[in-house]
Design a protein around this motif. Structure first.
Motif, mmCIF file in Angstrom:
data_model
loop_
_atom_site.group_PDB
_atom_site.id
_atom_site.type_symbol
_atom_site.label_atom_id
_atom_site.label_comp_id
_atom_site.label_asym_id
_atom_site.label_seq_id
_atom_site.Cartn_x
_atom_site.Cartn_y
_atom_site.Cartn_z
ATOM 1 N N SER A 1 34.323 38.322 32.106
ATOM 2 C CA SER A 1 35.130 37.114 31.990
ATOM 3 C C SER A 1 35.525 36.863 30.546
ATOM 4 O O SER A 1 34.780 37.147 29.614
ATOM 5 N N ASP B 1 37.771 40.922 34.357
ATOM 6 C CA ASP B 1 37.969 40.570 35.764
ATOM 7 C C ASP B 1 38.702 39.252 35.936
ATOM 8 O O ASP B 1 39.435 39.061 36.902
ATOM 9 N N SER B 2 38.480 38.325 34.994
ATOM 10 C CA SER B 2 39.094 37.004 35.095
ATOM 11 C C SER B 2 39.287 36.427 33.708
ATOM 12 O O SER B 2 38.622 36.837 32.745
ATOM 13 N N ARG C 1 42.054 34.627 39.611
ATOM 14 C CA ARG C 1 41.723 35.499 38.479
ATOM 15 C C ARG C 1 42.082 34.867 37.133
ATOM 16 O O ARG C 1 41.611 35.324 36.088
ATOM 17 N N LEU D 1 43.746 41.001 30.829
ATOM 18 C CA LEU D 1 43.683 41.093 32.284
ATOM 19 C C LEU D 1 44.579 42.225 32.781
ATOM 20 O O LEU D 1 44.175 43.030 33.628
#
Length: 215
Positions: free
Chosen positions: A44, A66-67, A93, A60
């Motif tokens: 993250s 991932d987010s 996301r 991203l």
């Protein structure tokens, strides 16, 4: 109705206006190679002073997280981010937080990596013509107050082993301007790293929570 330009980051097209572009679409592109070489993929990311989210969305799009959470005090930035999320199908996301620093970001959120292209100039007299032609929201941080507030809260917003990588400008600061506030926060300074060819005016200041990095 706002008319948006688009910045291409492979599978993600970022909506923005000229007023929101504080450089993230130019020298901010140095982030993806740096993150790839130093971290690889992280879970993250939080982008501080995100504007339209060039940096967060670029990470991203490159598959390096991932987010992403994007925070900015400017409502117009939030409108641009929401447009990008909708147009690229990124619900779940990516999300935007209208917030001054972490003030209105949910207190339970933690990230593996924080990034940001914050205001680089601590006094108006030092500003370039470019900066004087843009909103002070983009370039001005009097006495580094925005930085101080960010670093004061940053450590408690990281996951174990998490890092902060902030992009700064050699013309208006040195790493030593921020070292004291970083260390006071409980983070340790890893080092300052030039942003590479084509971005010689800029450097990354990398700090992290003490202890081993976790994936």
């Amino acid at each position: 109705m706002t008319t948006y330009a688009r910045a291409d980051y492979g599978p993600v097209s970022v909506a923005y206006t000229a007023e929101l572009d504080g450089g993230g679409n130019t020298f901010g592109r140095a982030y993806a190679p740096f993150v790839r070489s130093r971290f690889g993929r992280v879970g993250s990311v939080f982008e501080w002073c995100a504007g339209p989210g060039f940096i967060g969305f670029s990470l991203l799009a490159a598959g390096l997280c991932d987010s992403v959470d994007l925070g900015d005090v400017n409502p117009a930035a939030g409108e641009a981010v929401e447009r990008t999320i909708v147009e690229n199908g990124l619900h779940g996301r990516a999300r935007f937080h209208l917030s001054d620093g972490f003030d209105d970001v949910p207190a339970d959120l933690r990230w593996d990596l924080m990034v940001g292209n914050p205001p680089h100039v601590n006094q108006a007299a030092a500003a370039s013509d470019y900066q004087r032609s843009h909103s002070p929201l983009i370039w001005k941080d009097t006495d580094w107050g925005i930085h101080r507030s960010f670093y004061a809260a940053a450590a408690e917003r990281l996951r174990p082993g998490g890092s902060v990588v902030v992009q700064e400008n050699h013309r208006f600061s040195t790493p030593e301007d921020f070292t004291g506030m970083v260390e006071k926060s409980g983070l340790e300074v890893v080092g300052a790293f030039d942003c590479g060819e084509g971005h010689e005016d800029y450097y990354f200041l990398w700090s992290r929570l003490p202890g081993p990095r976790t994936s």
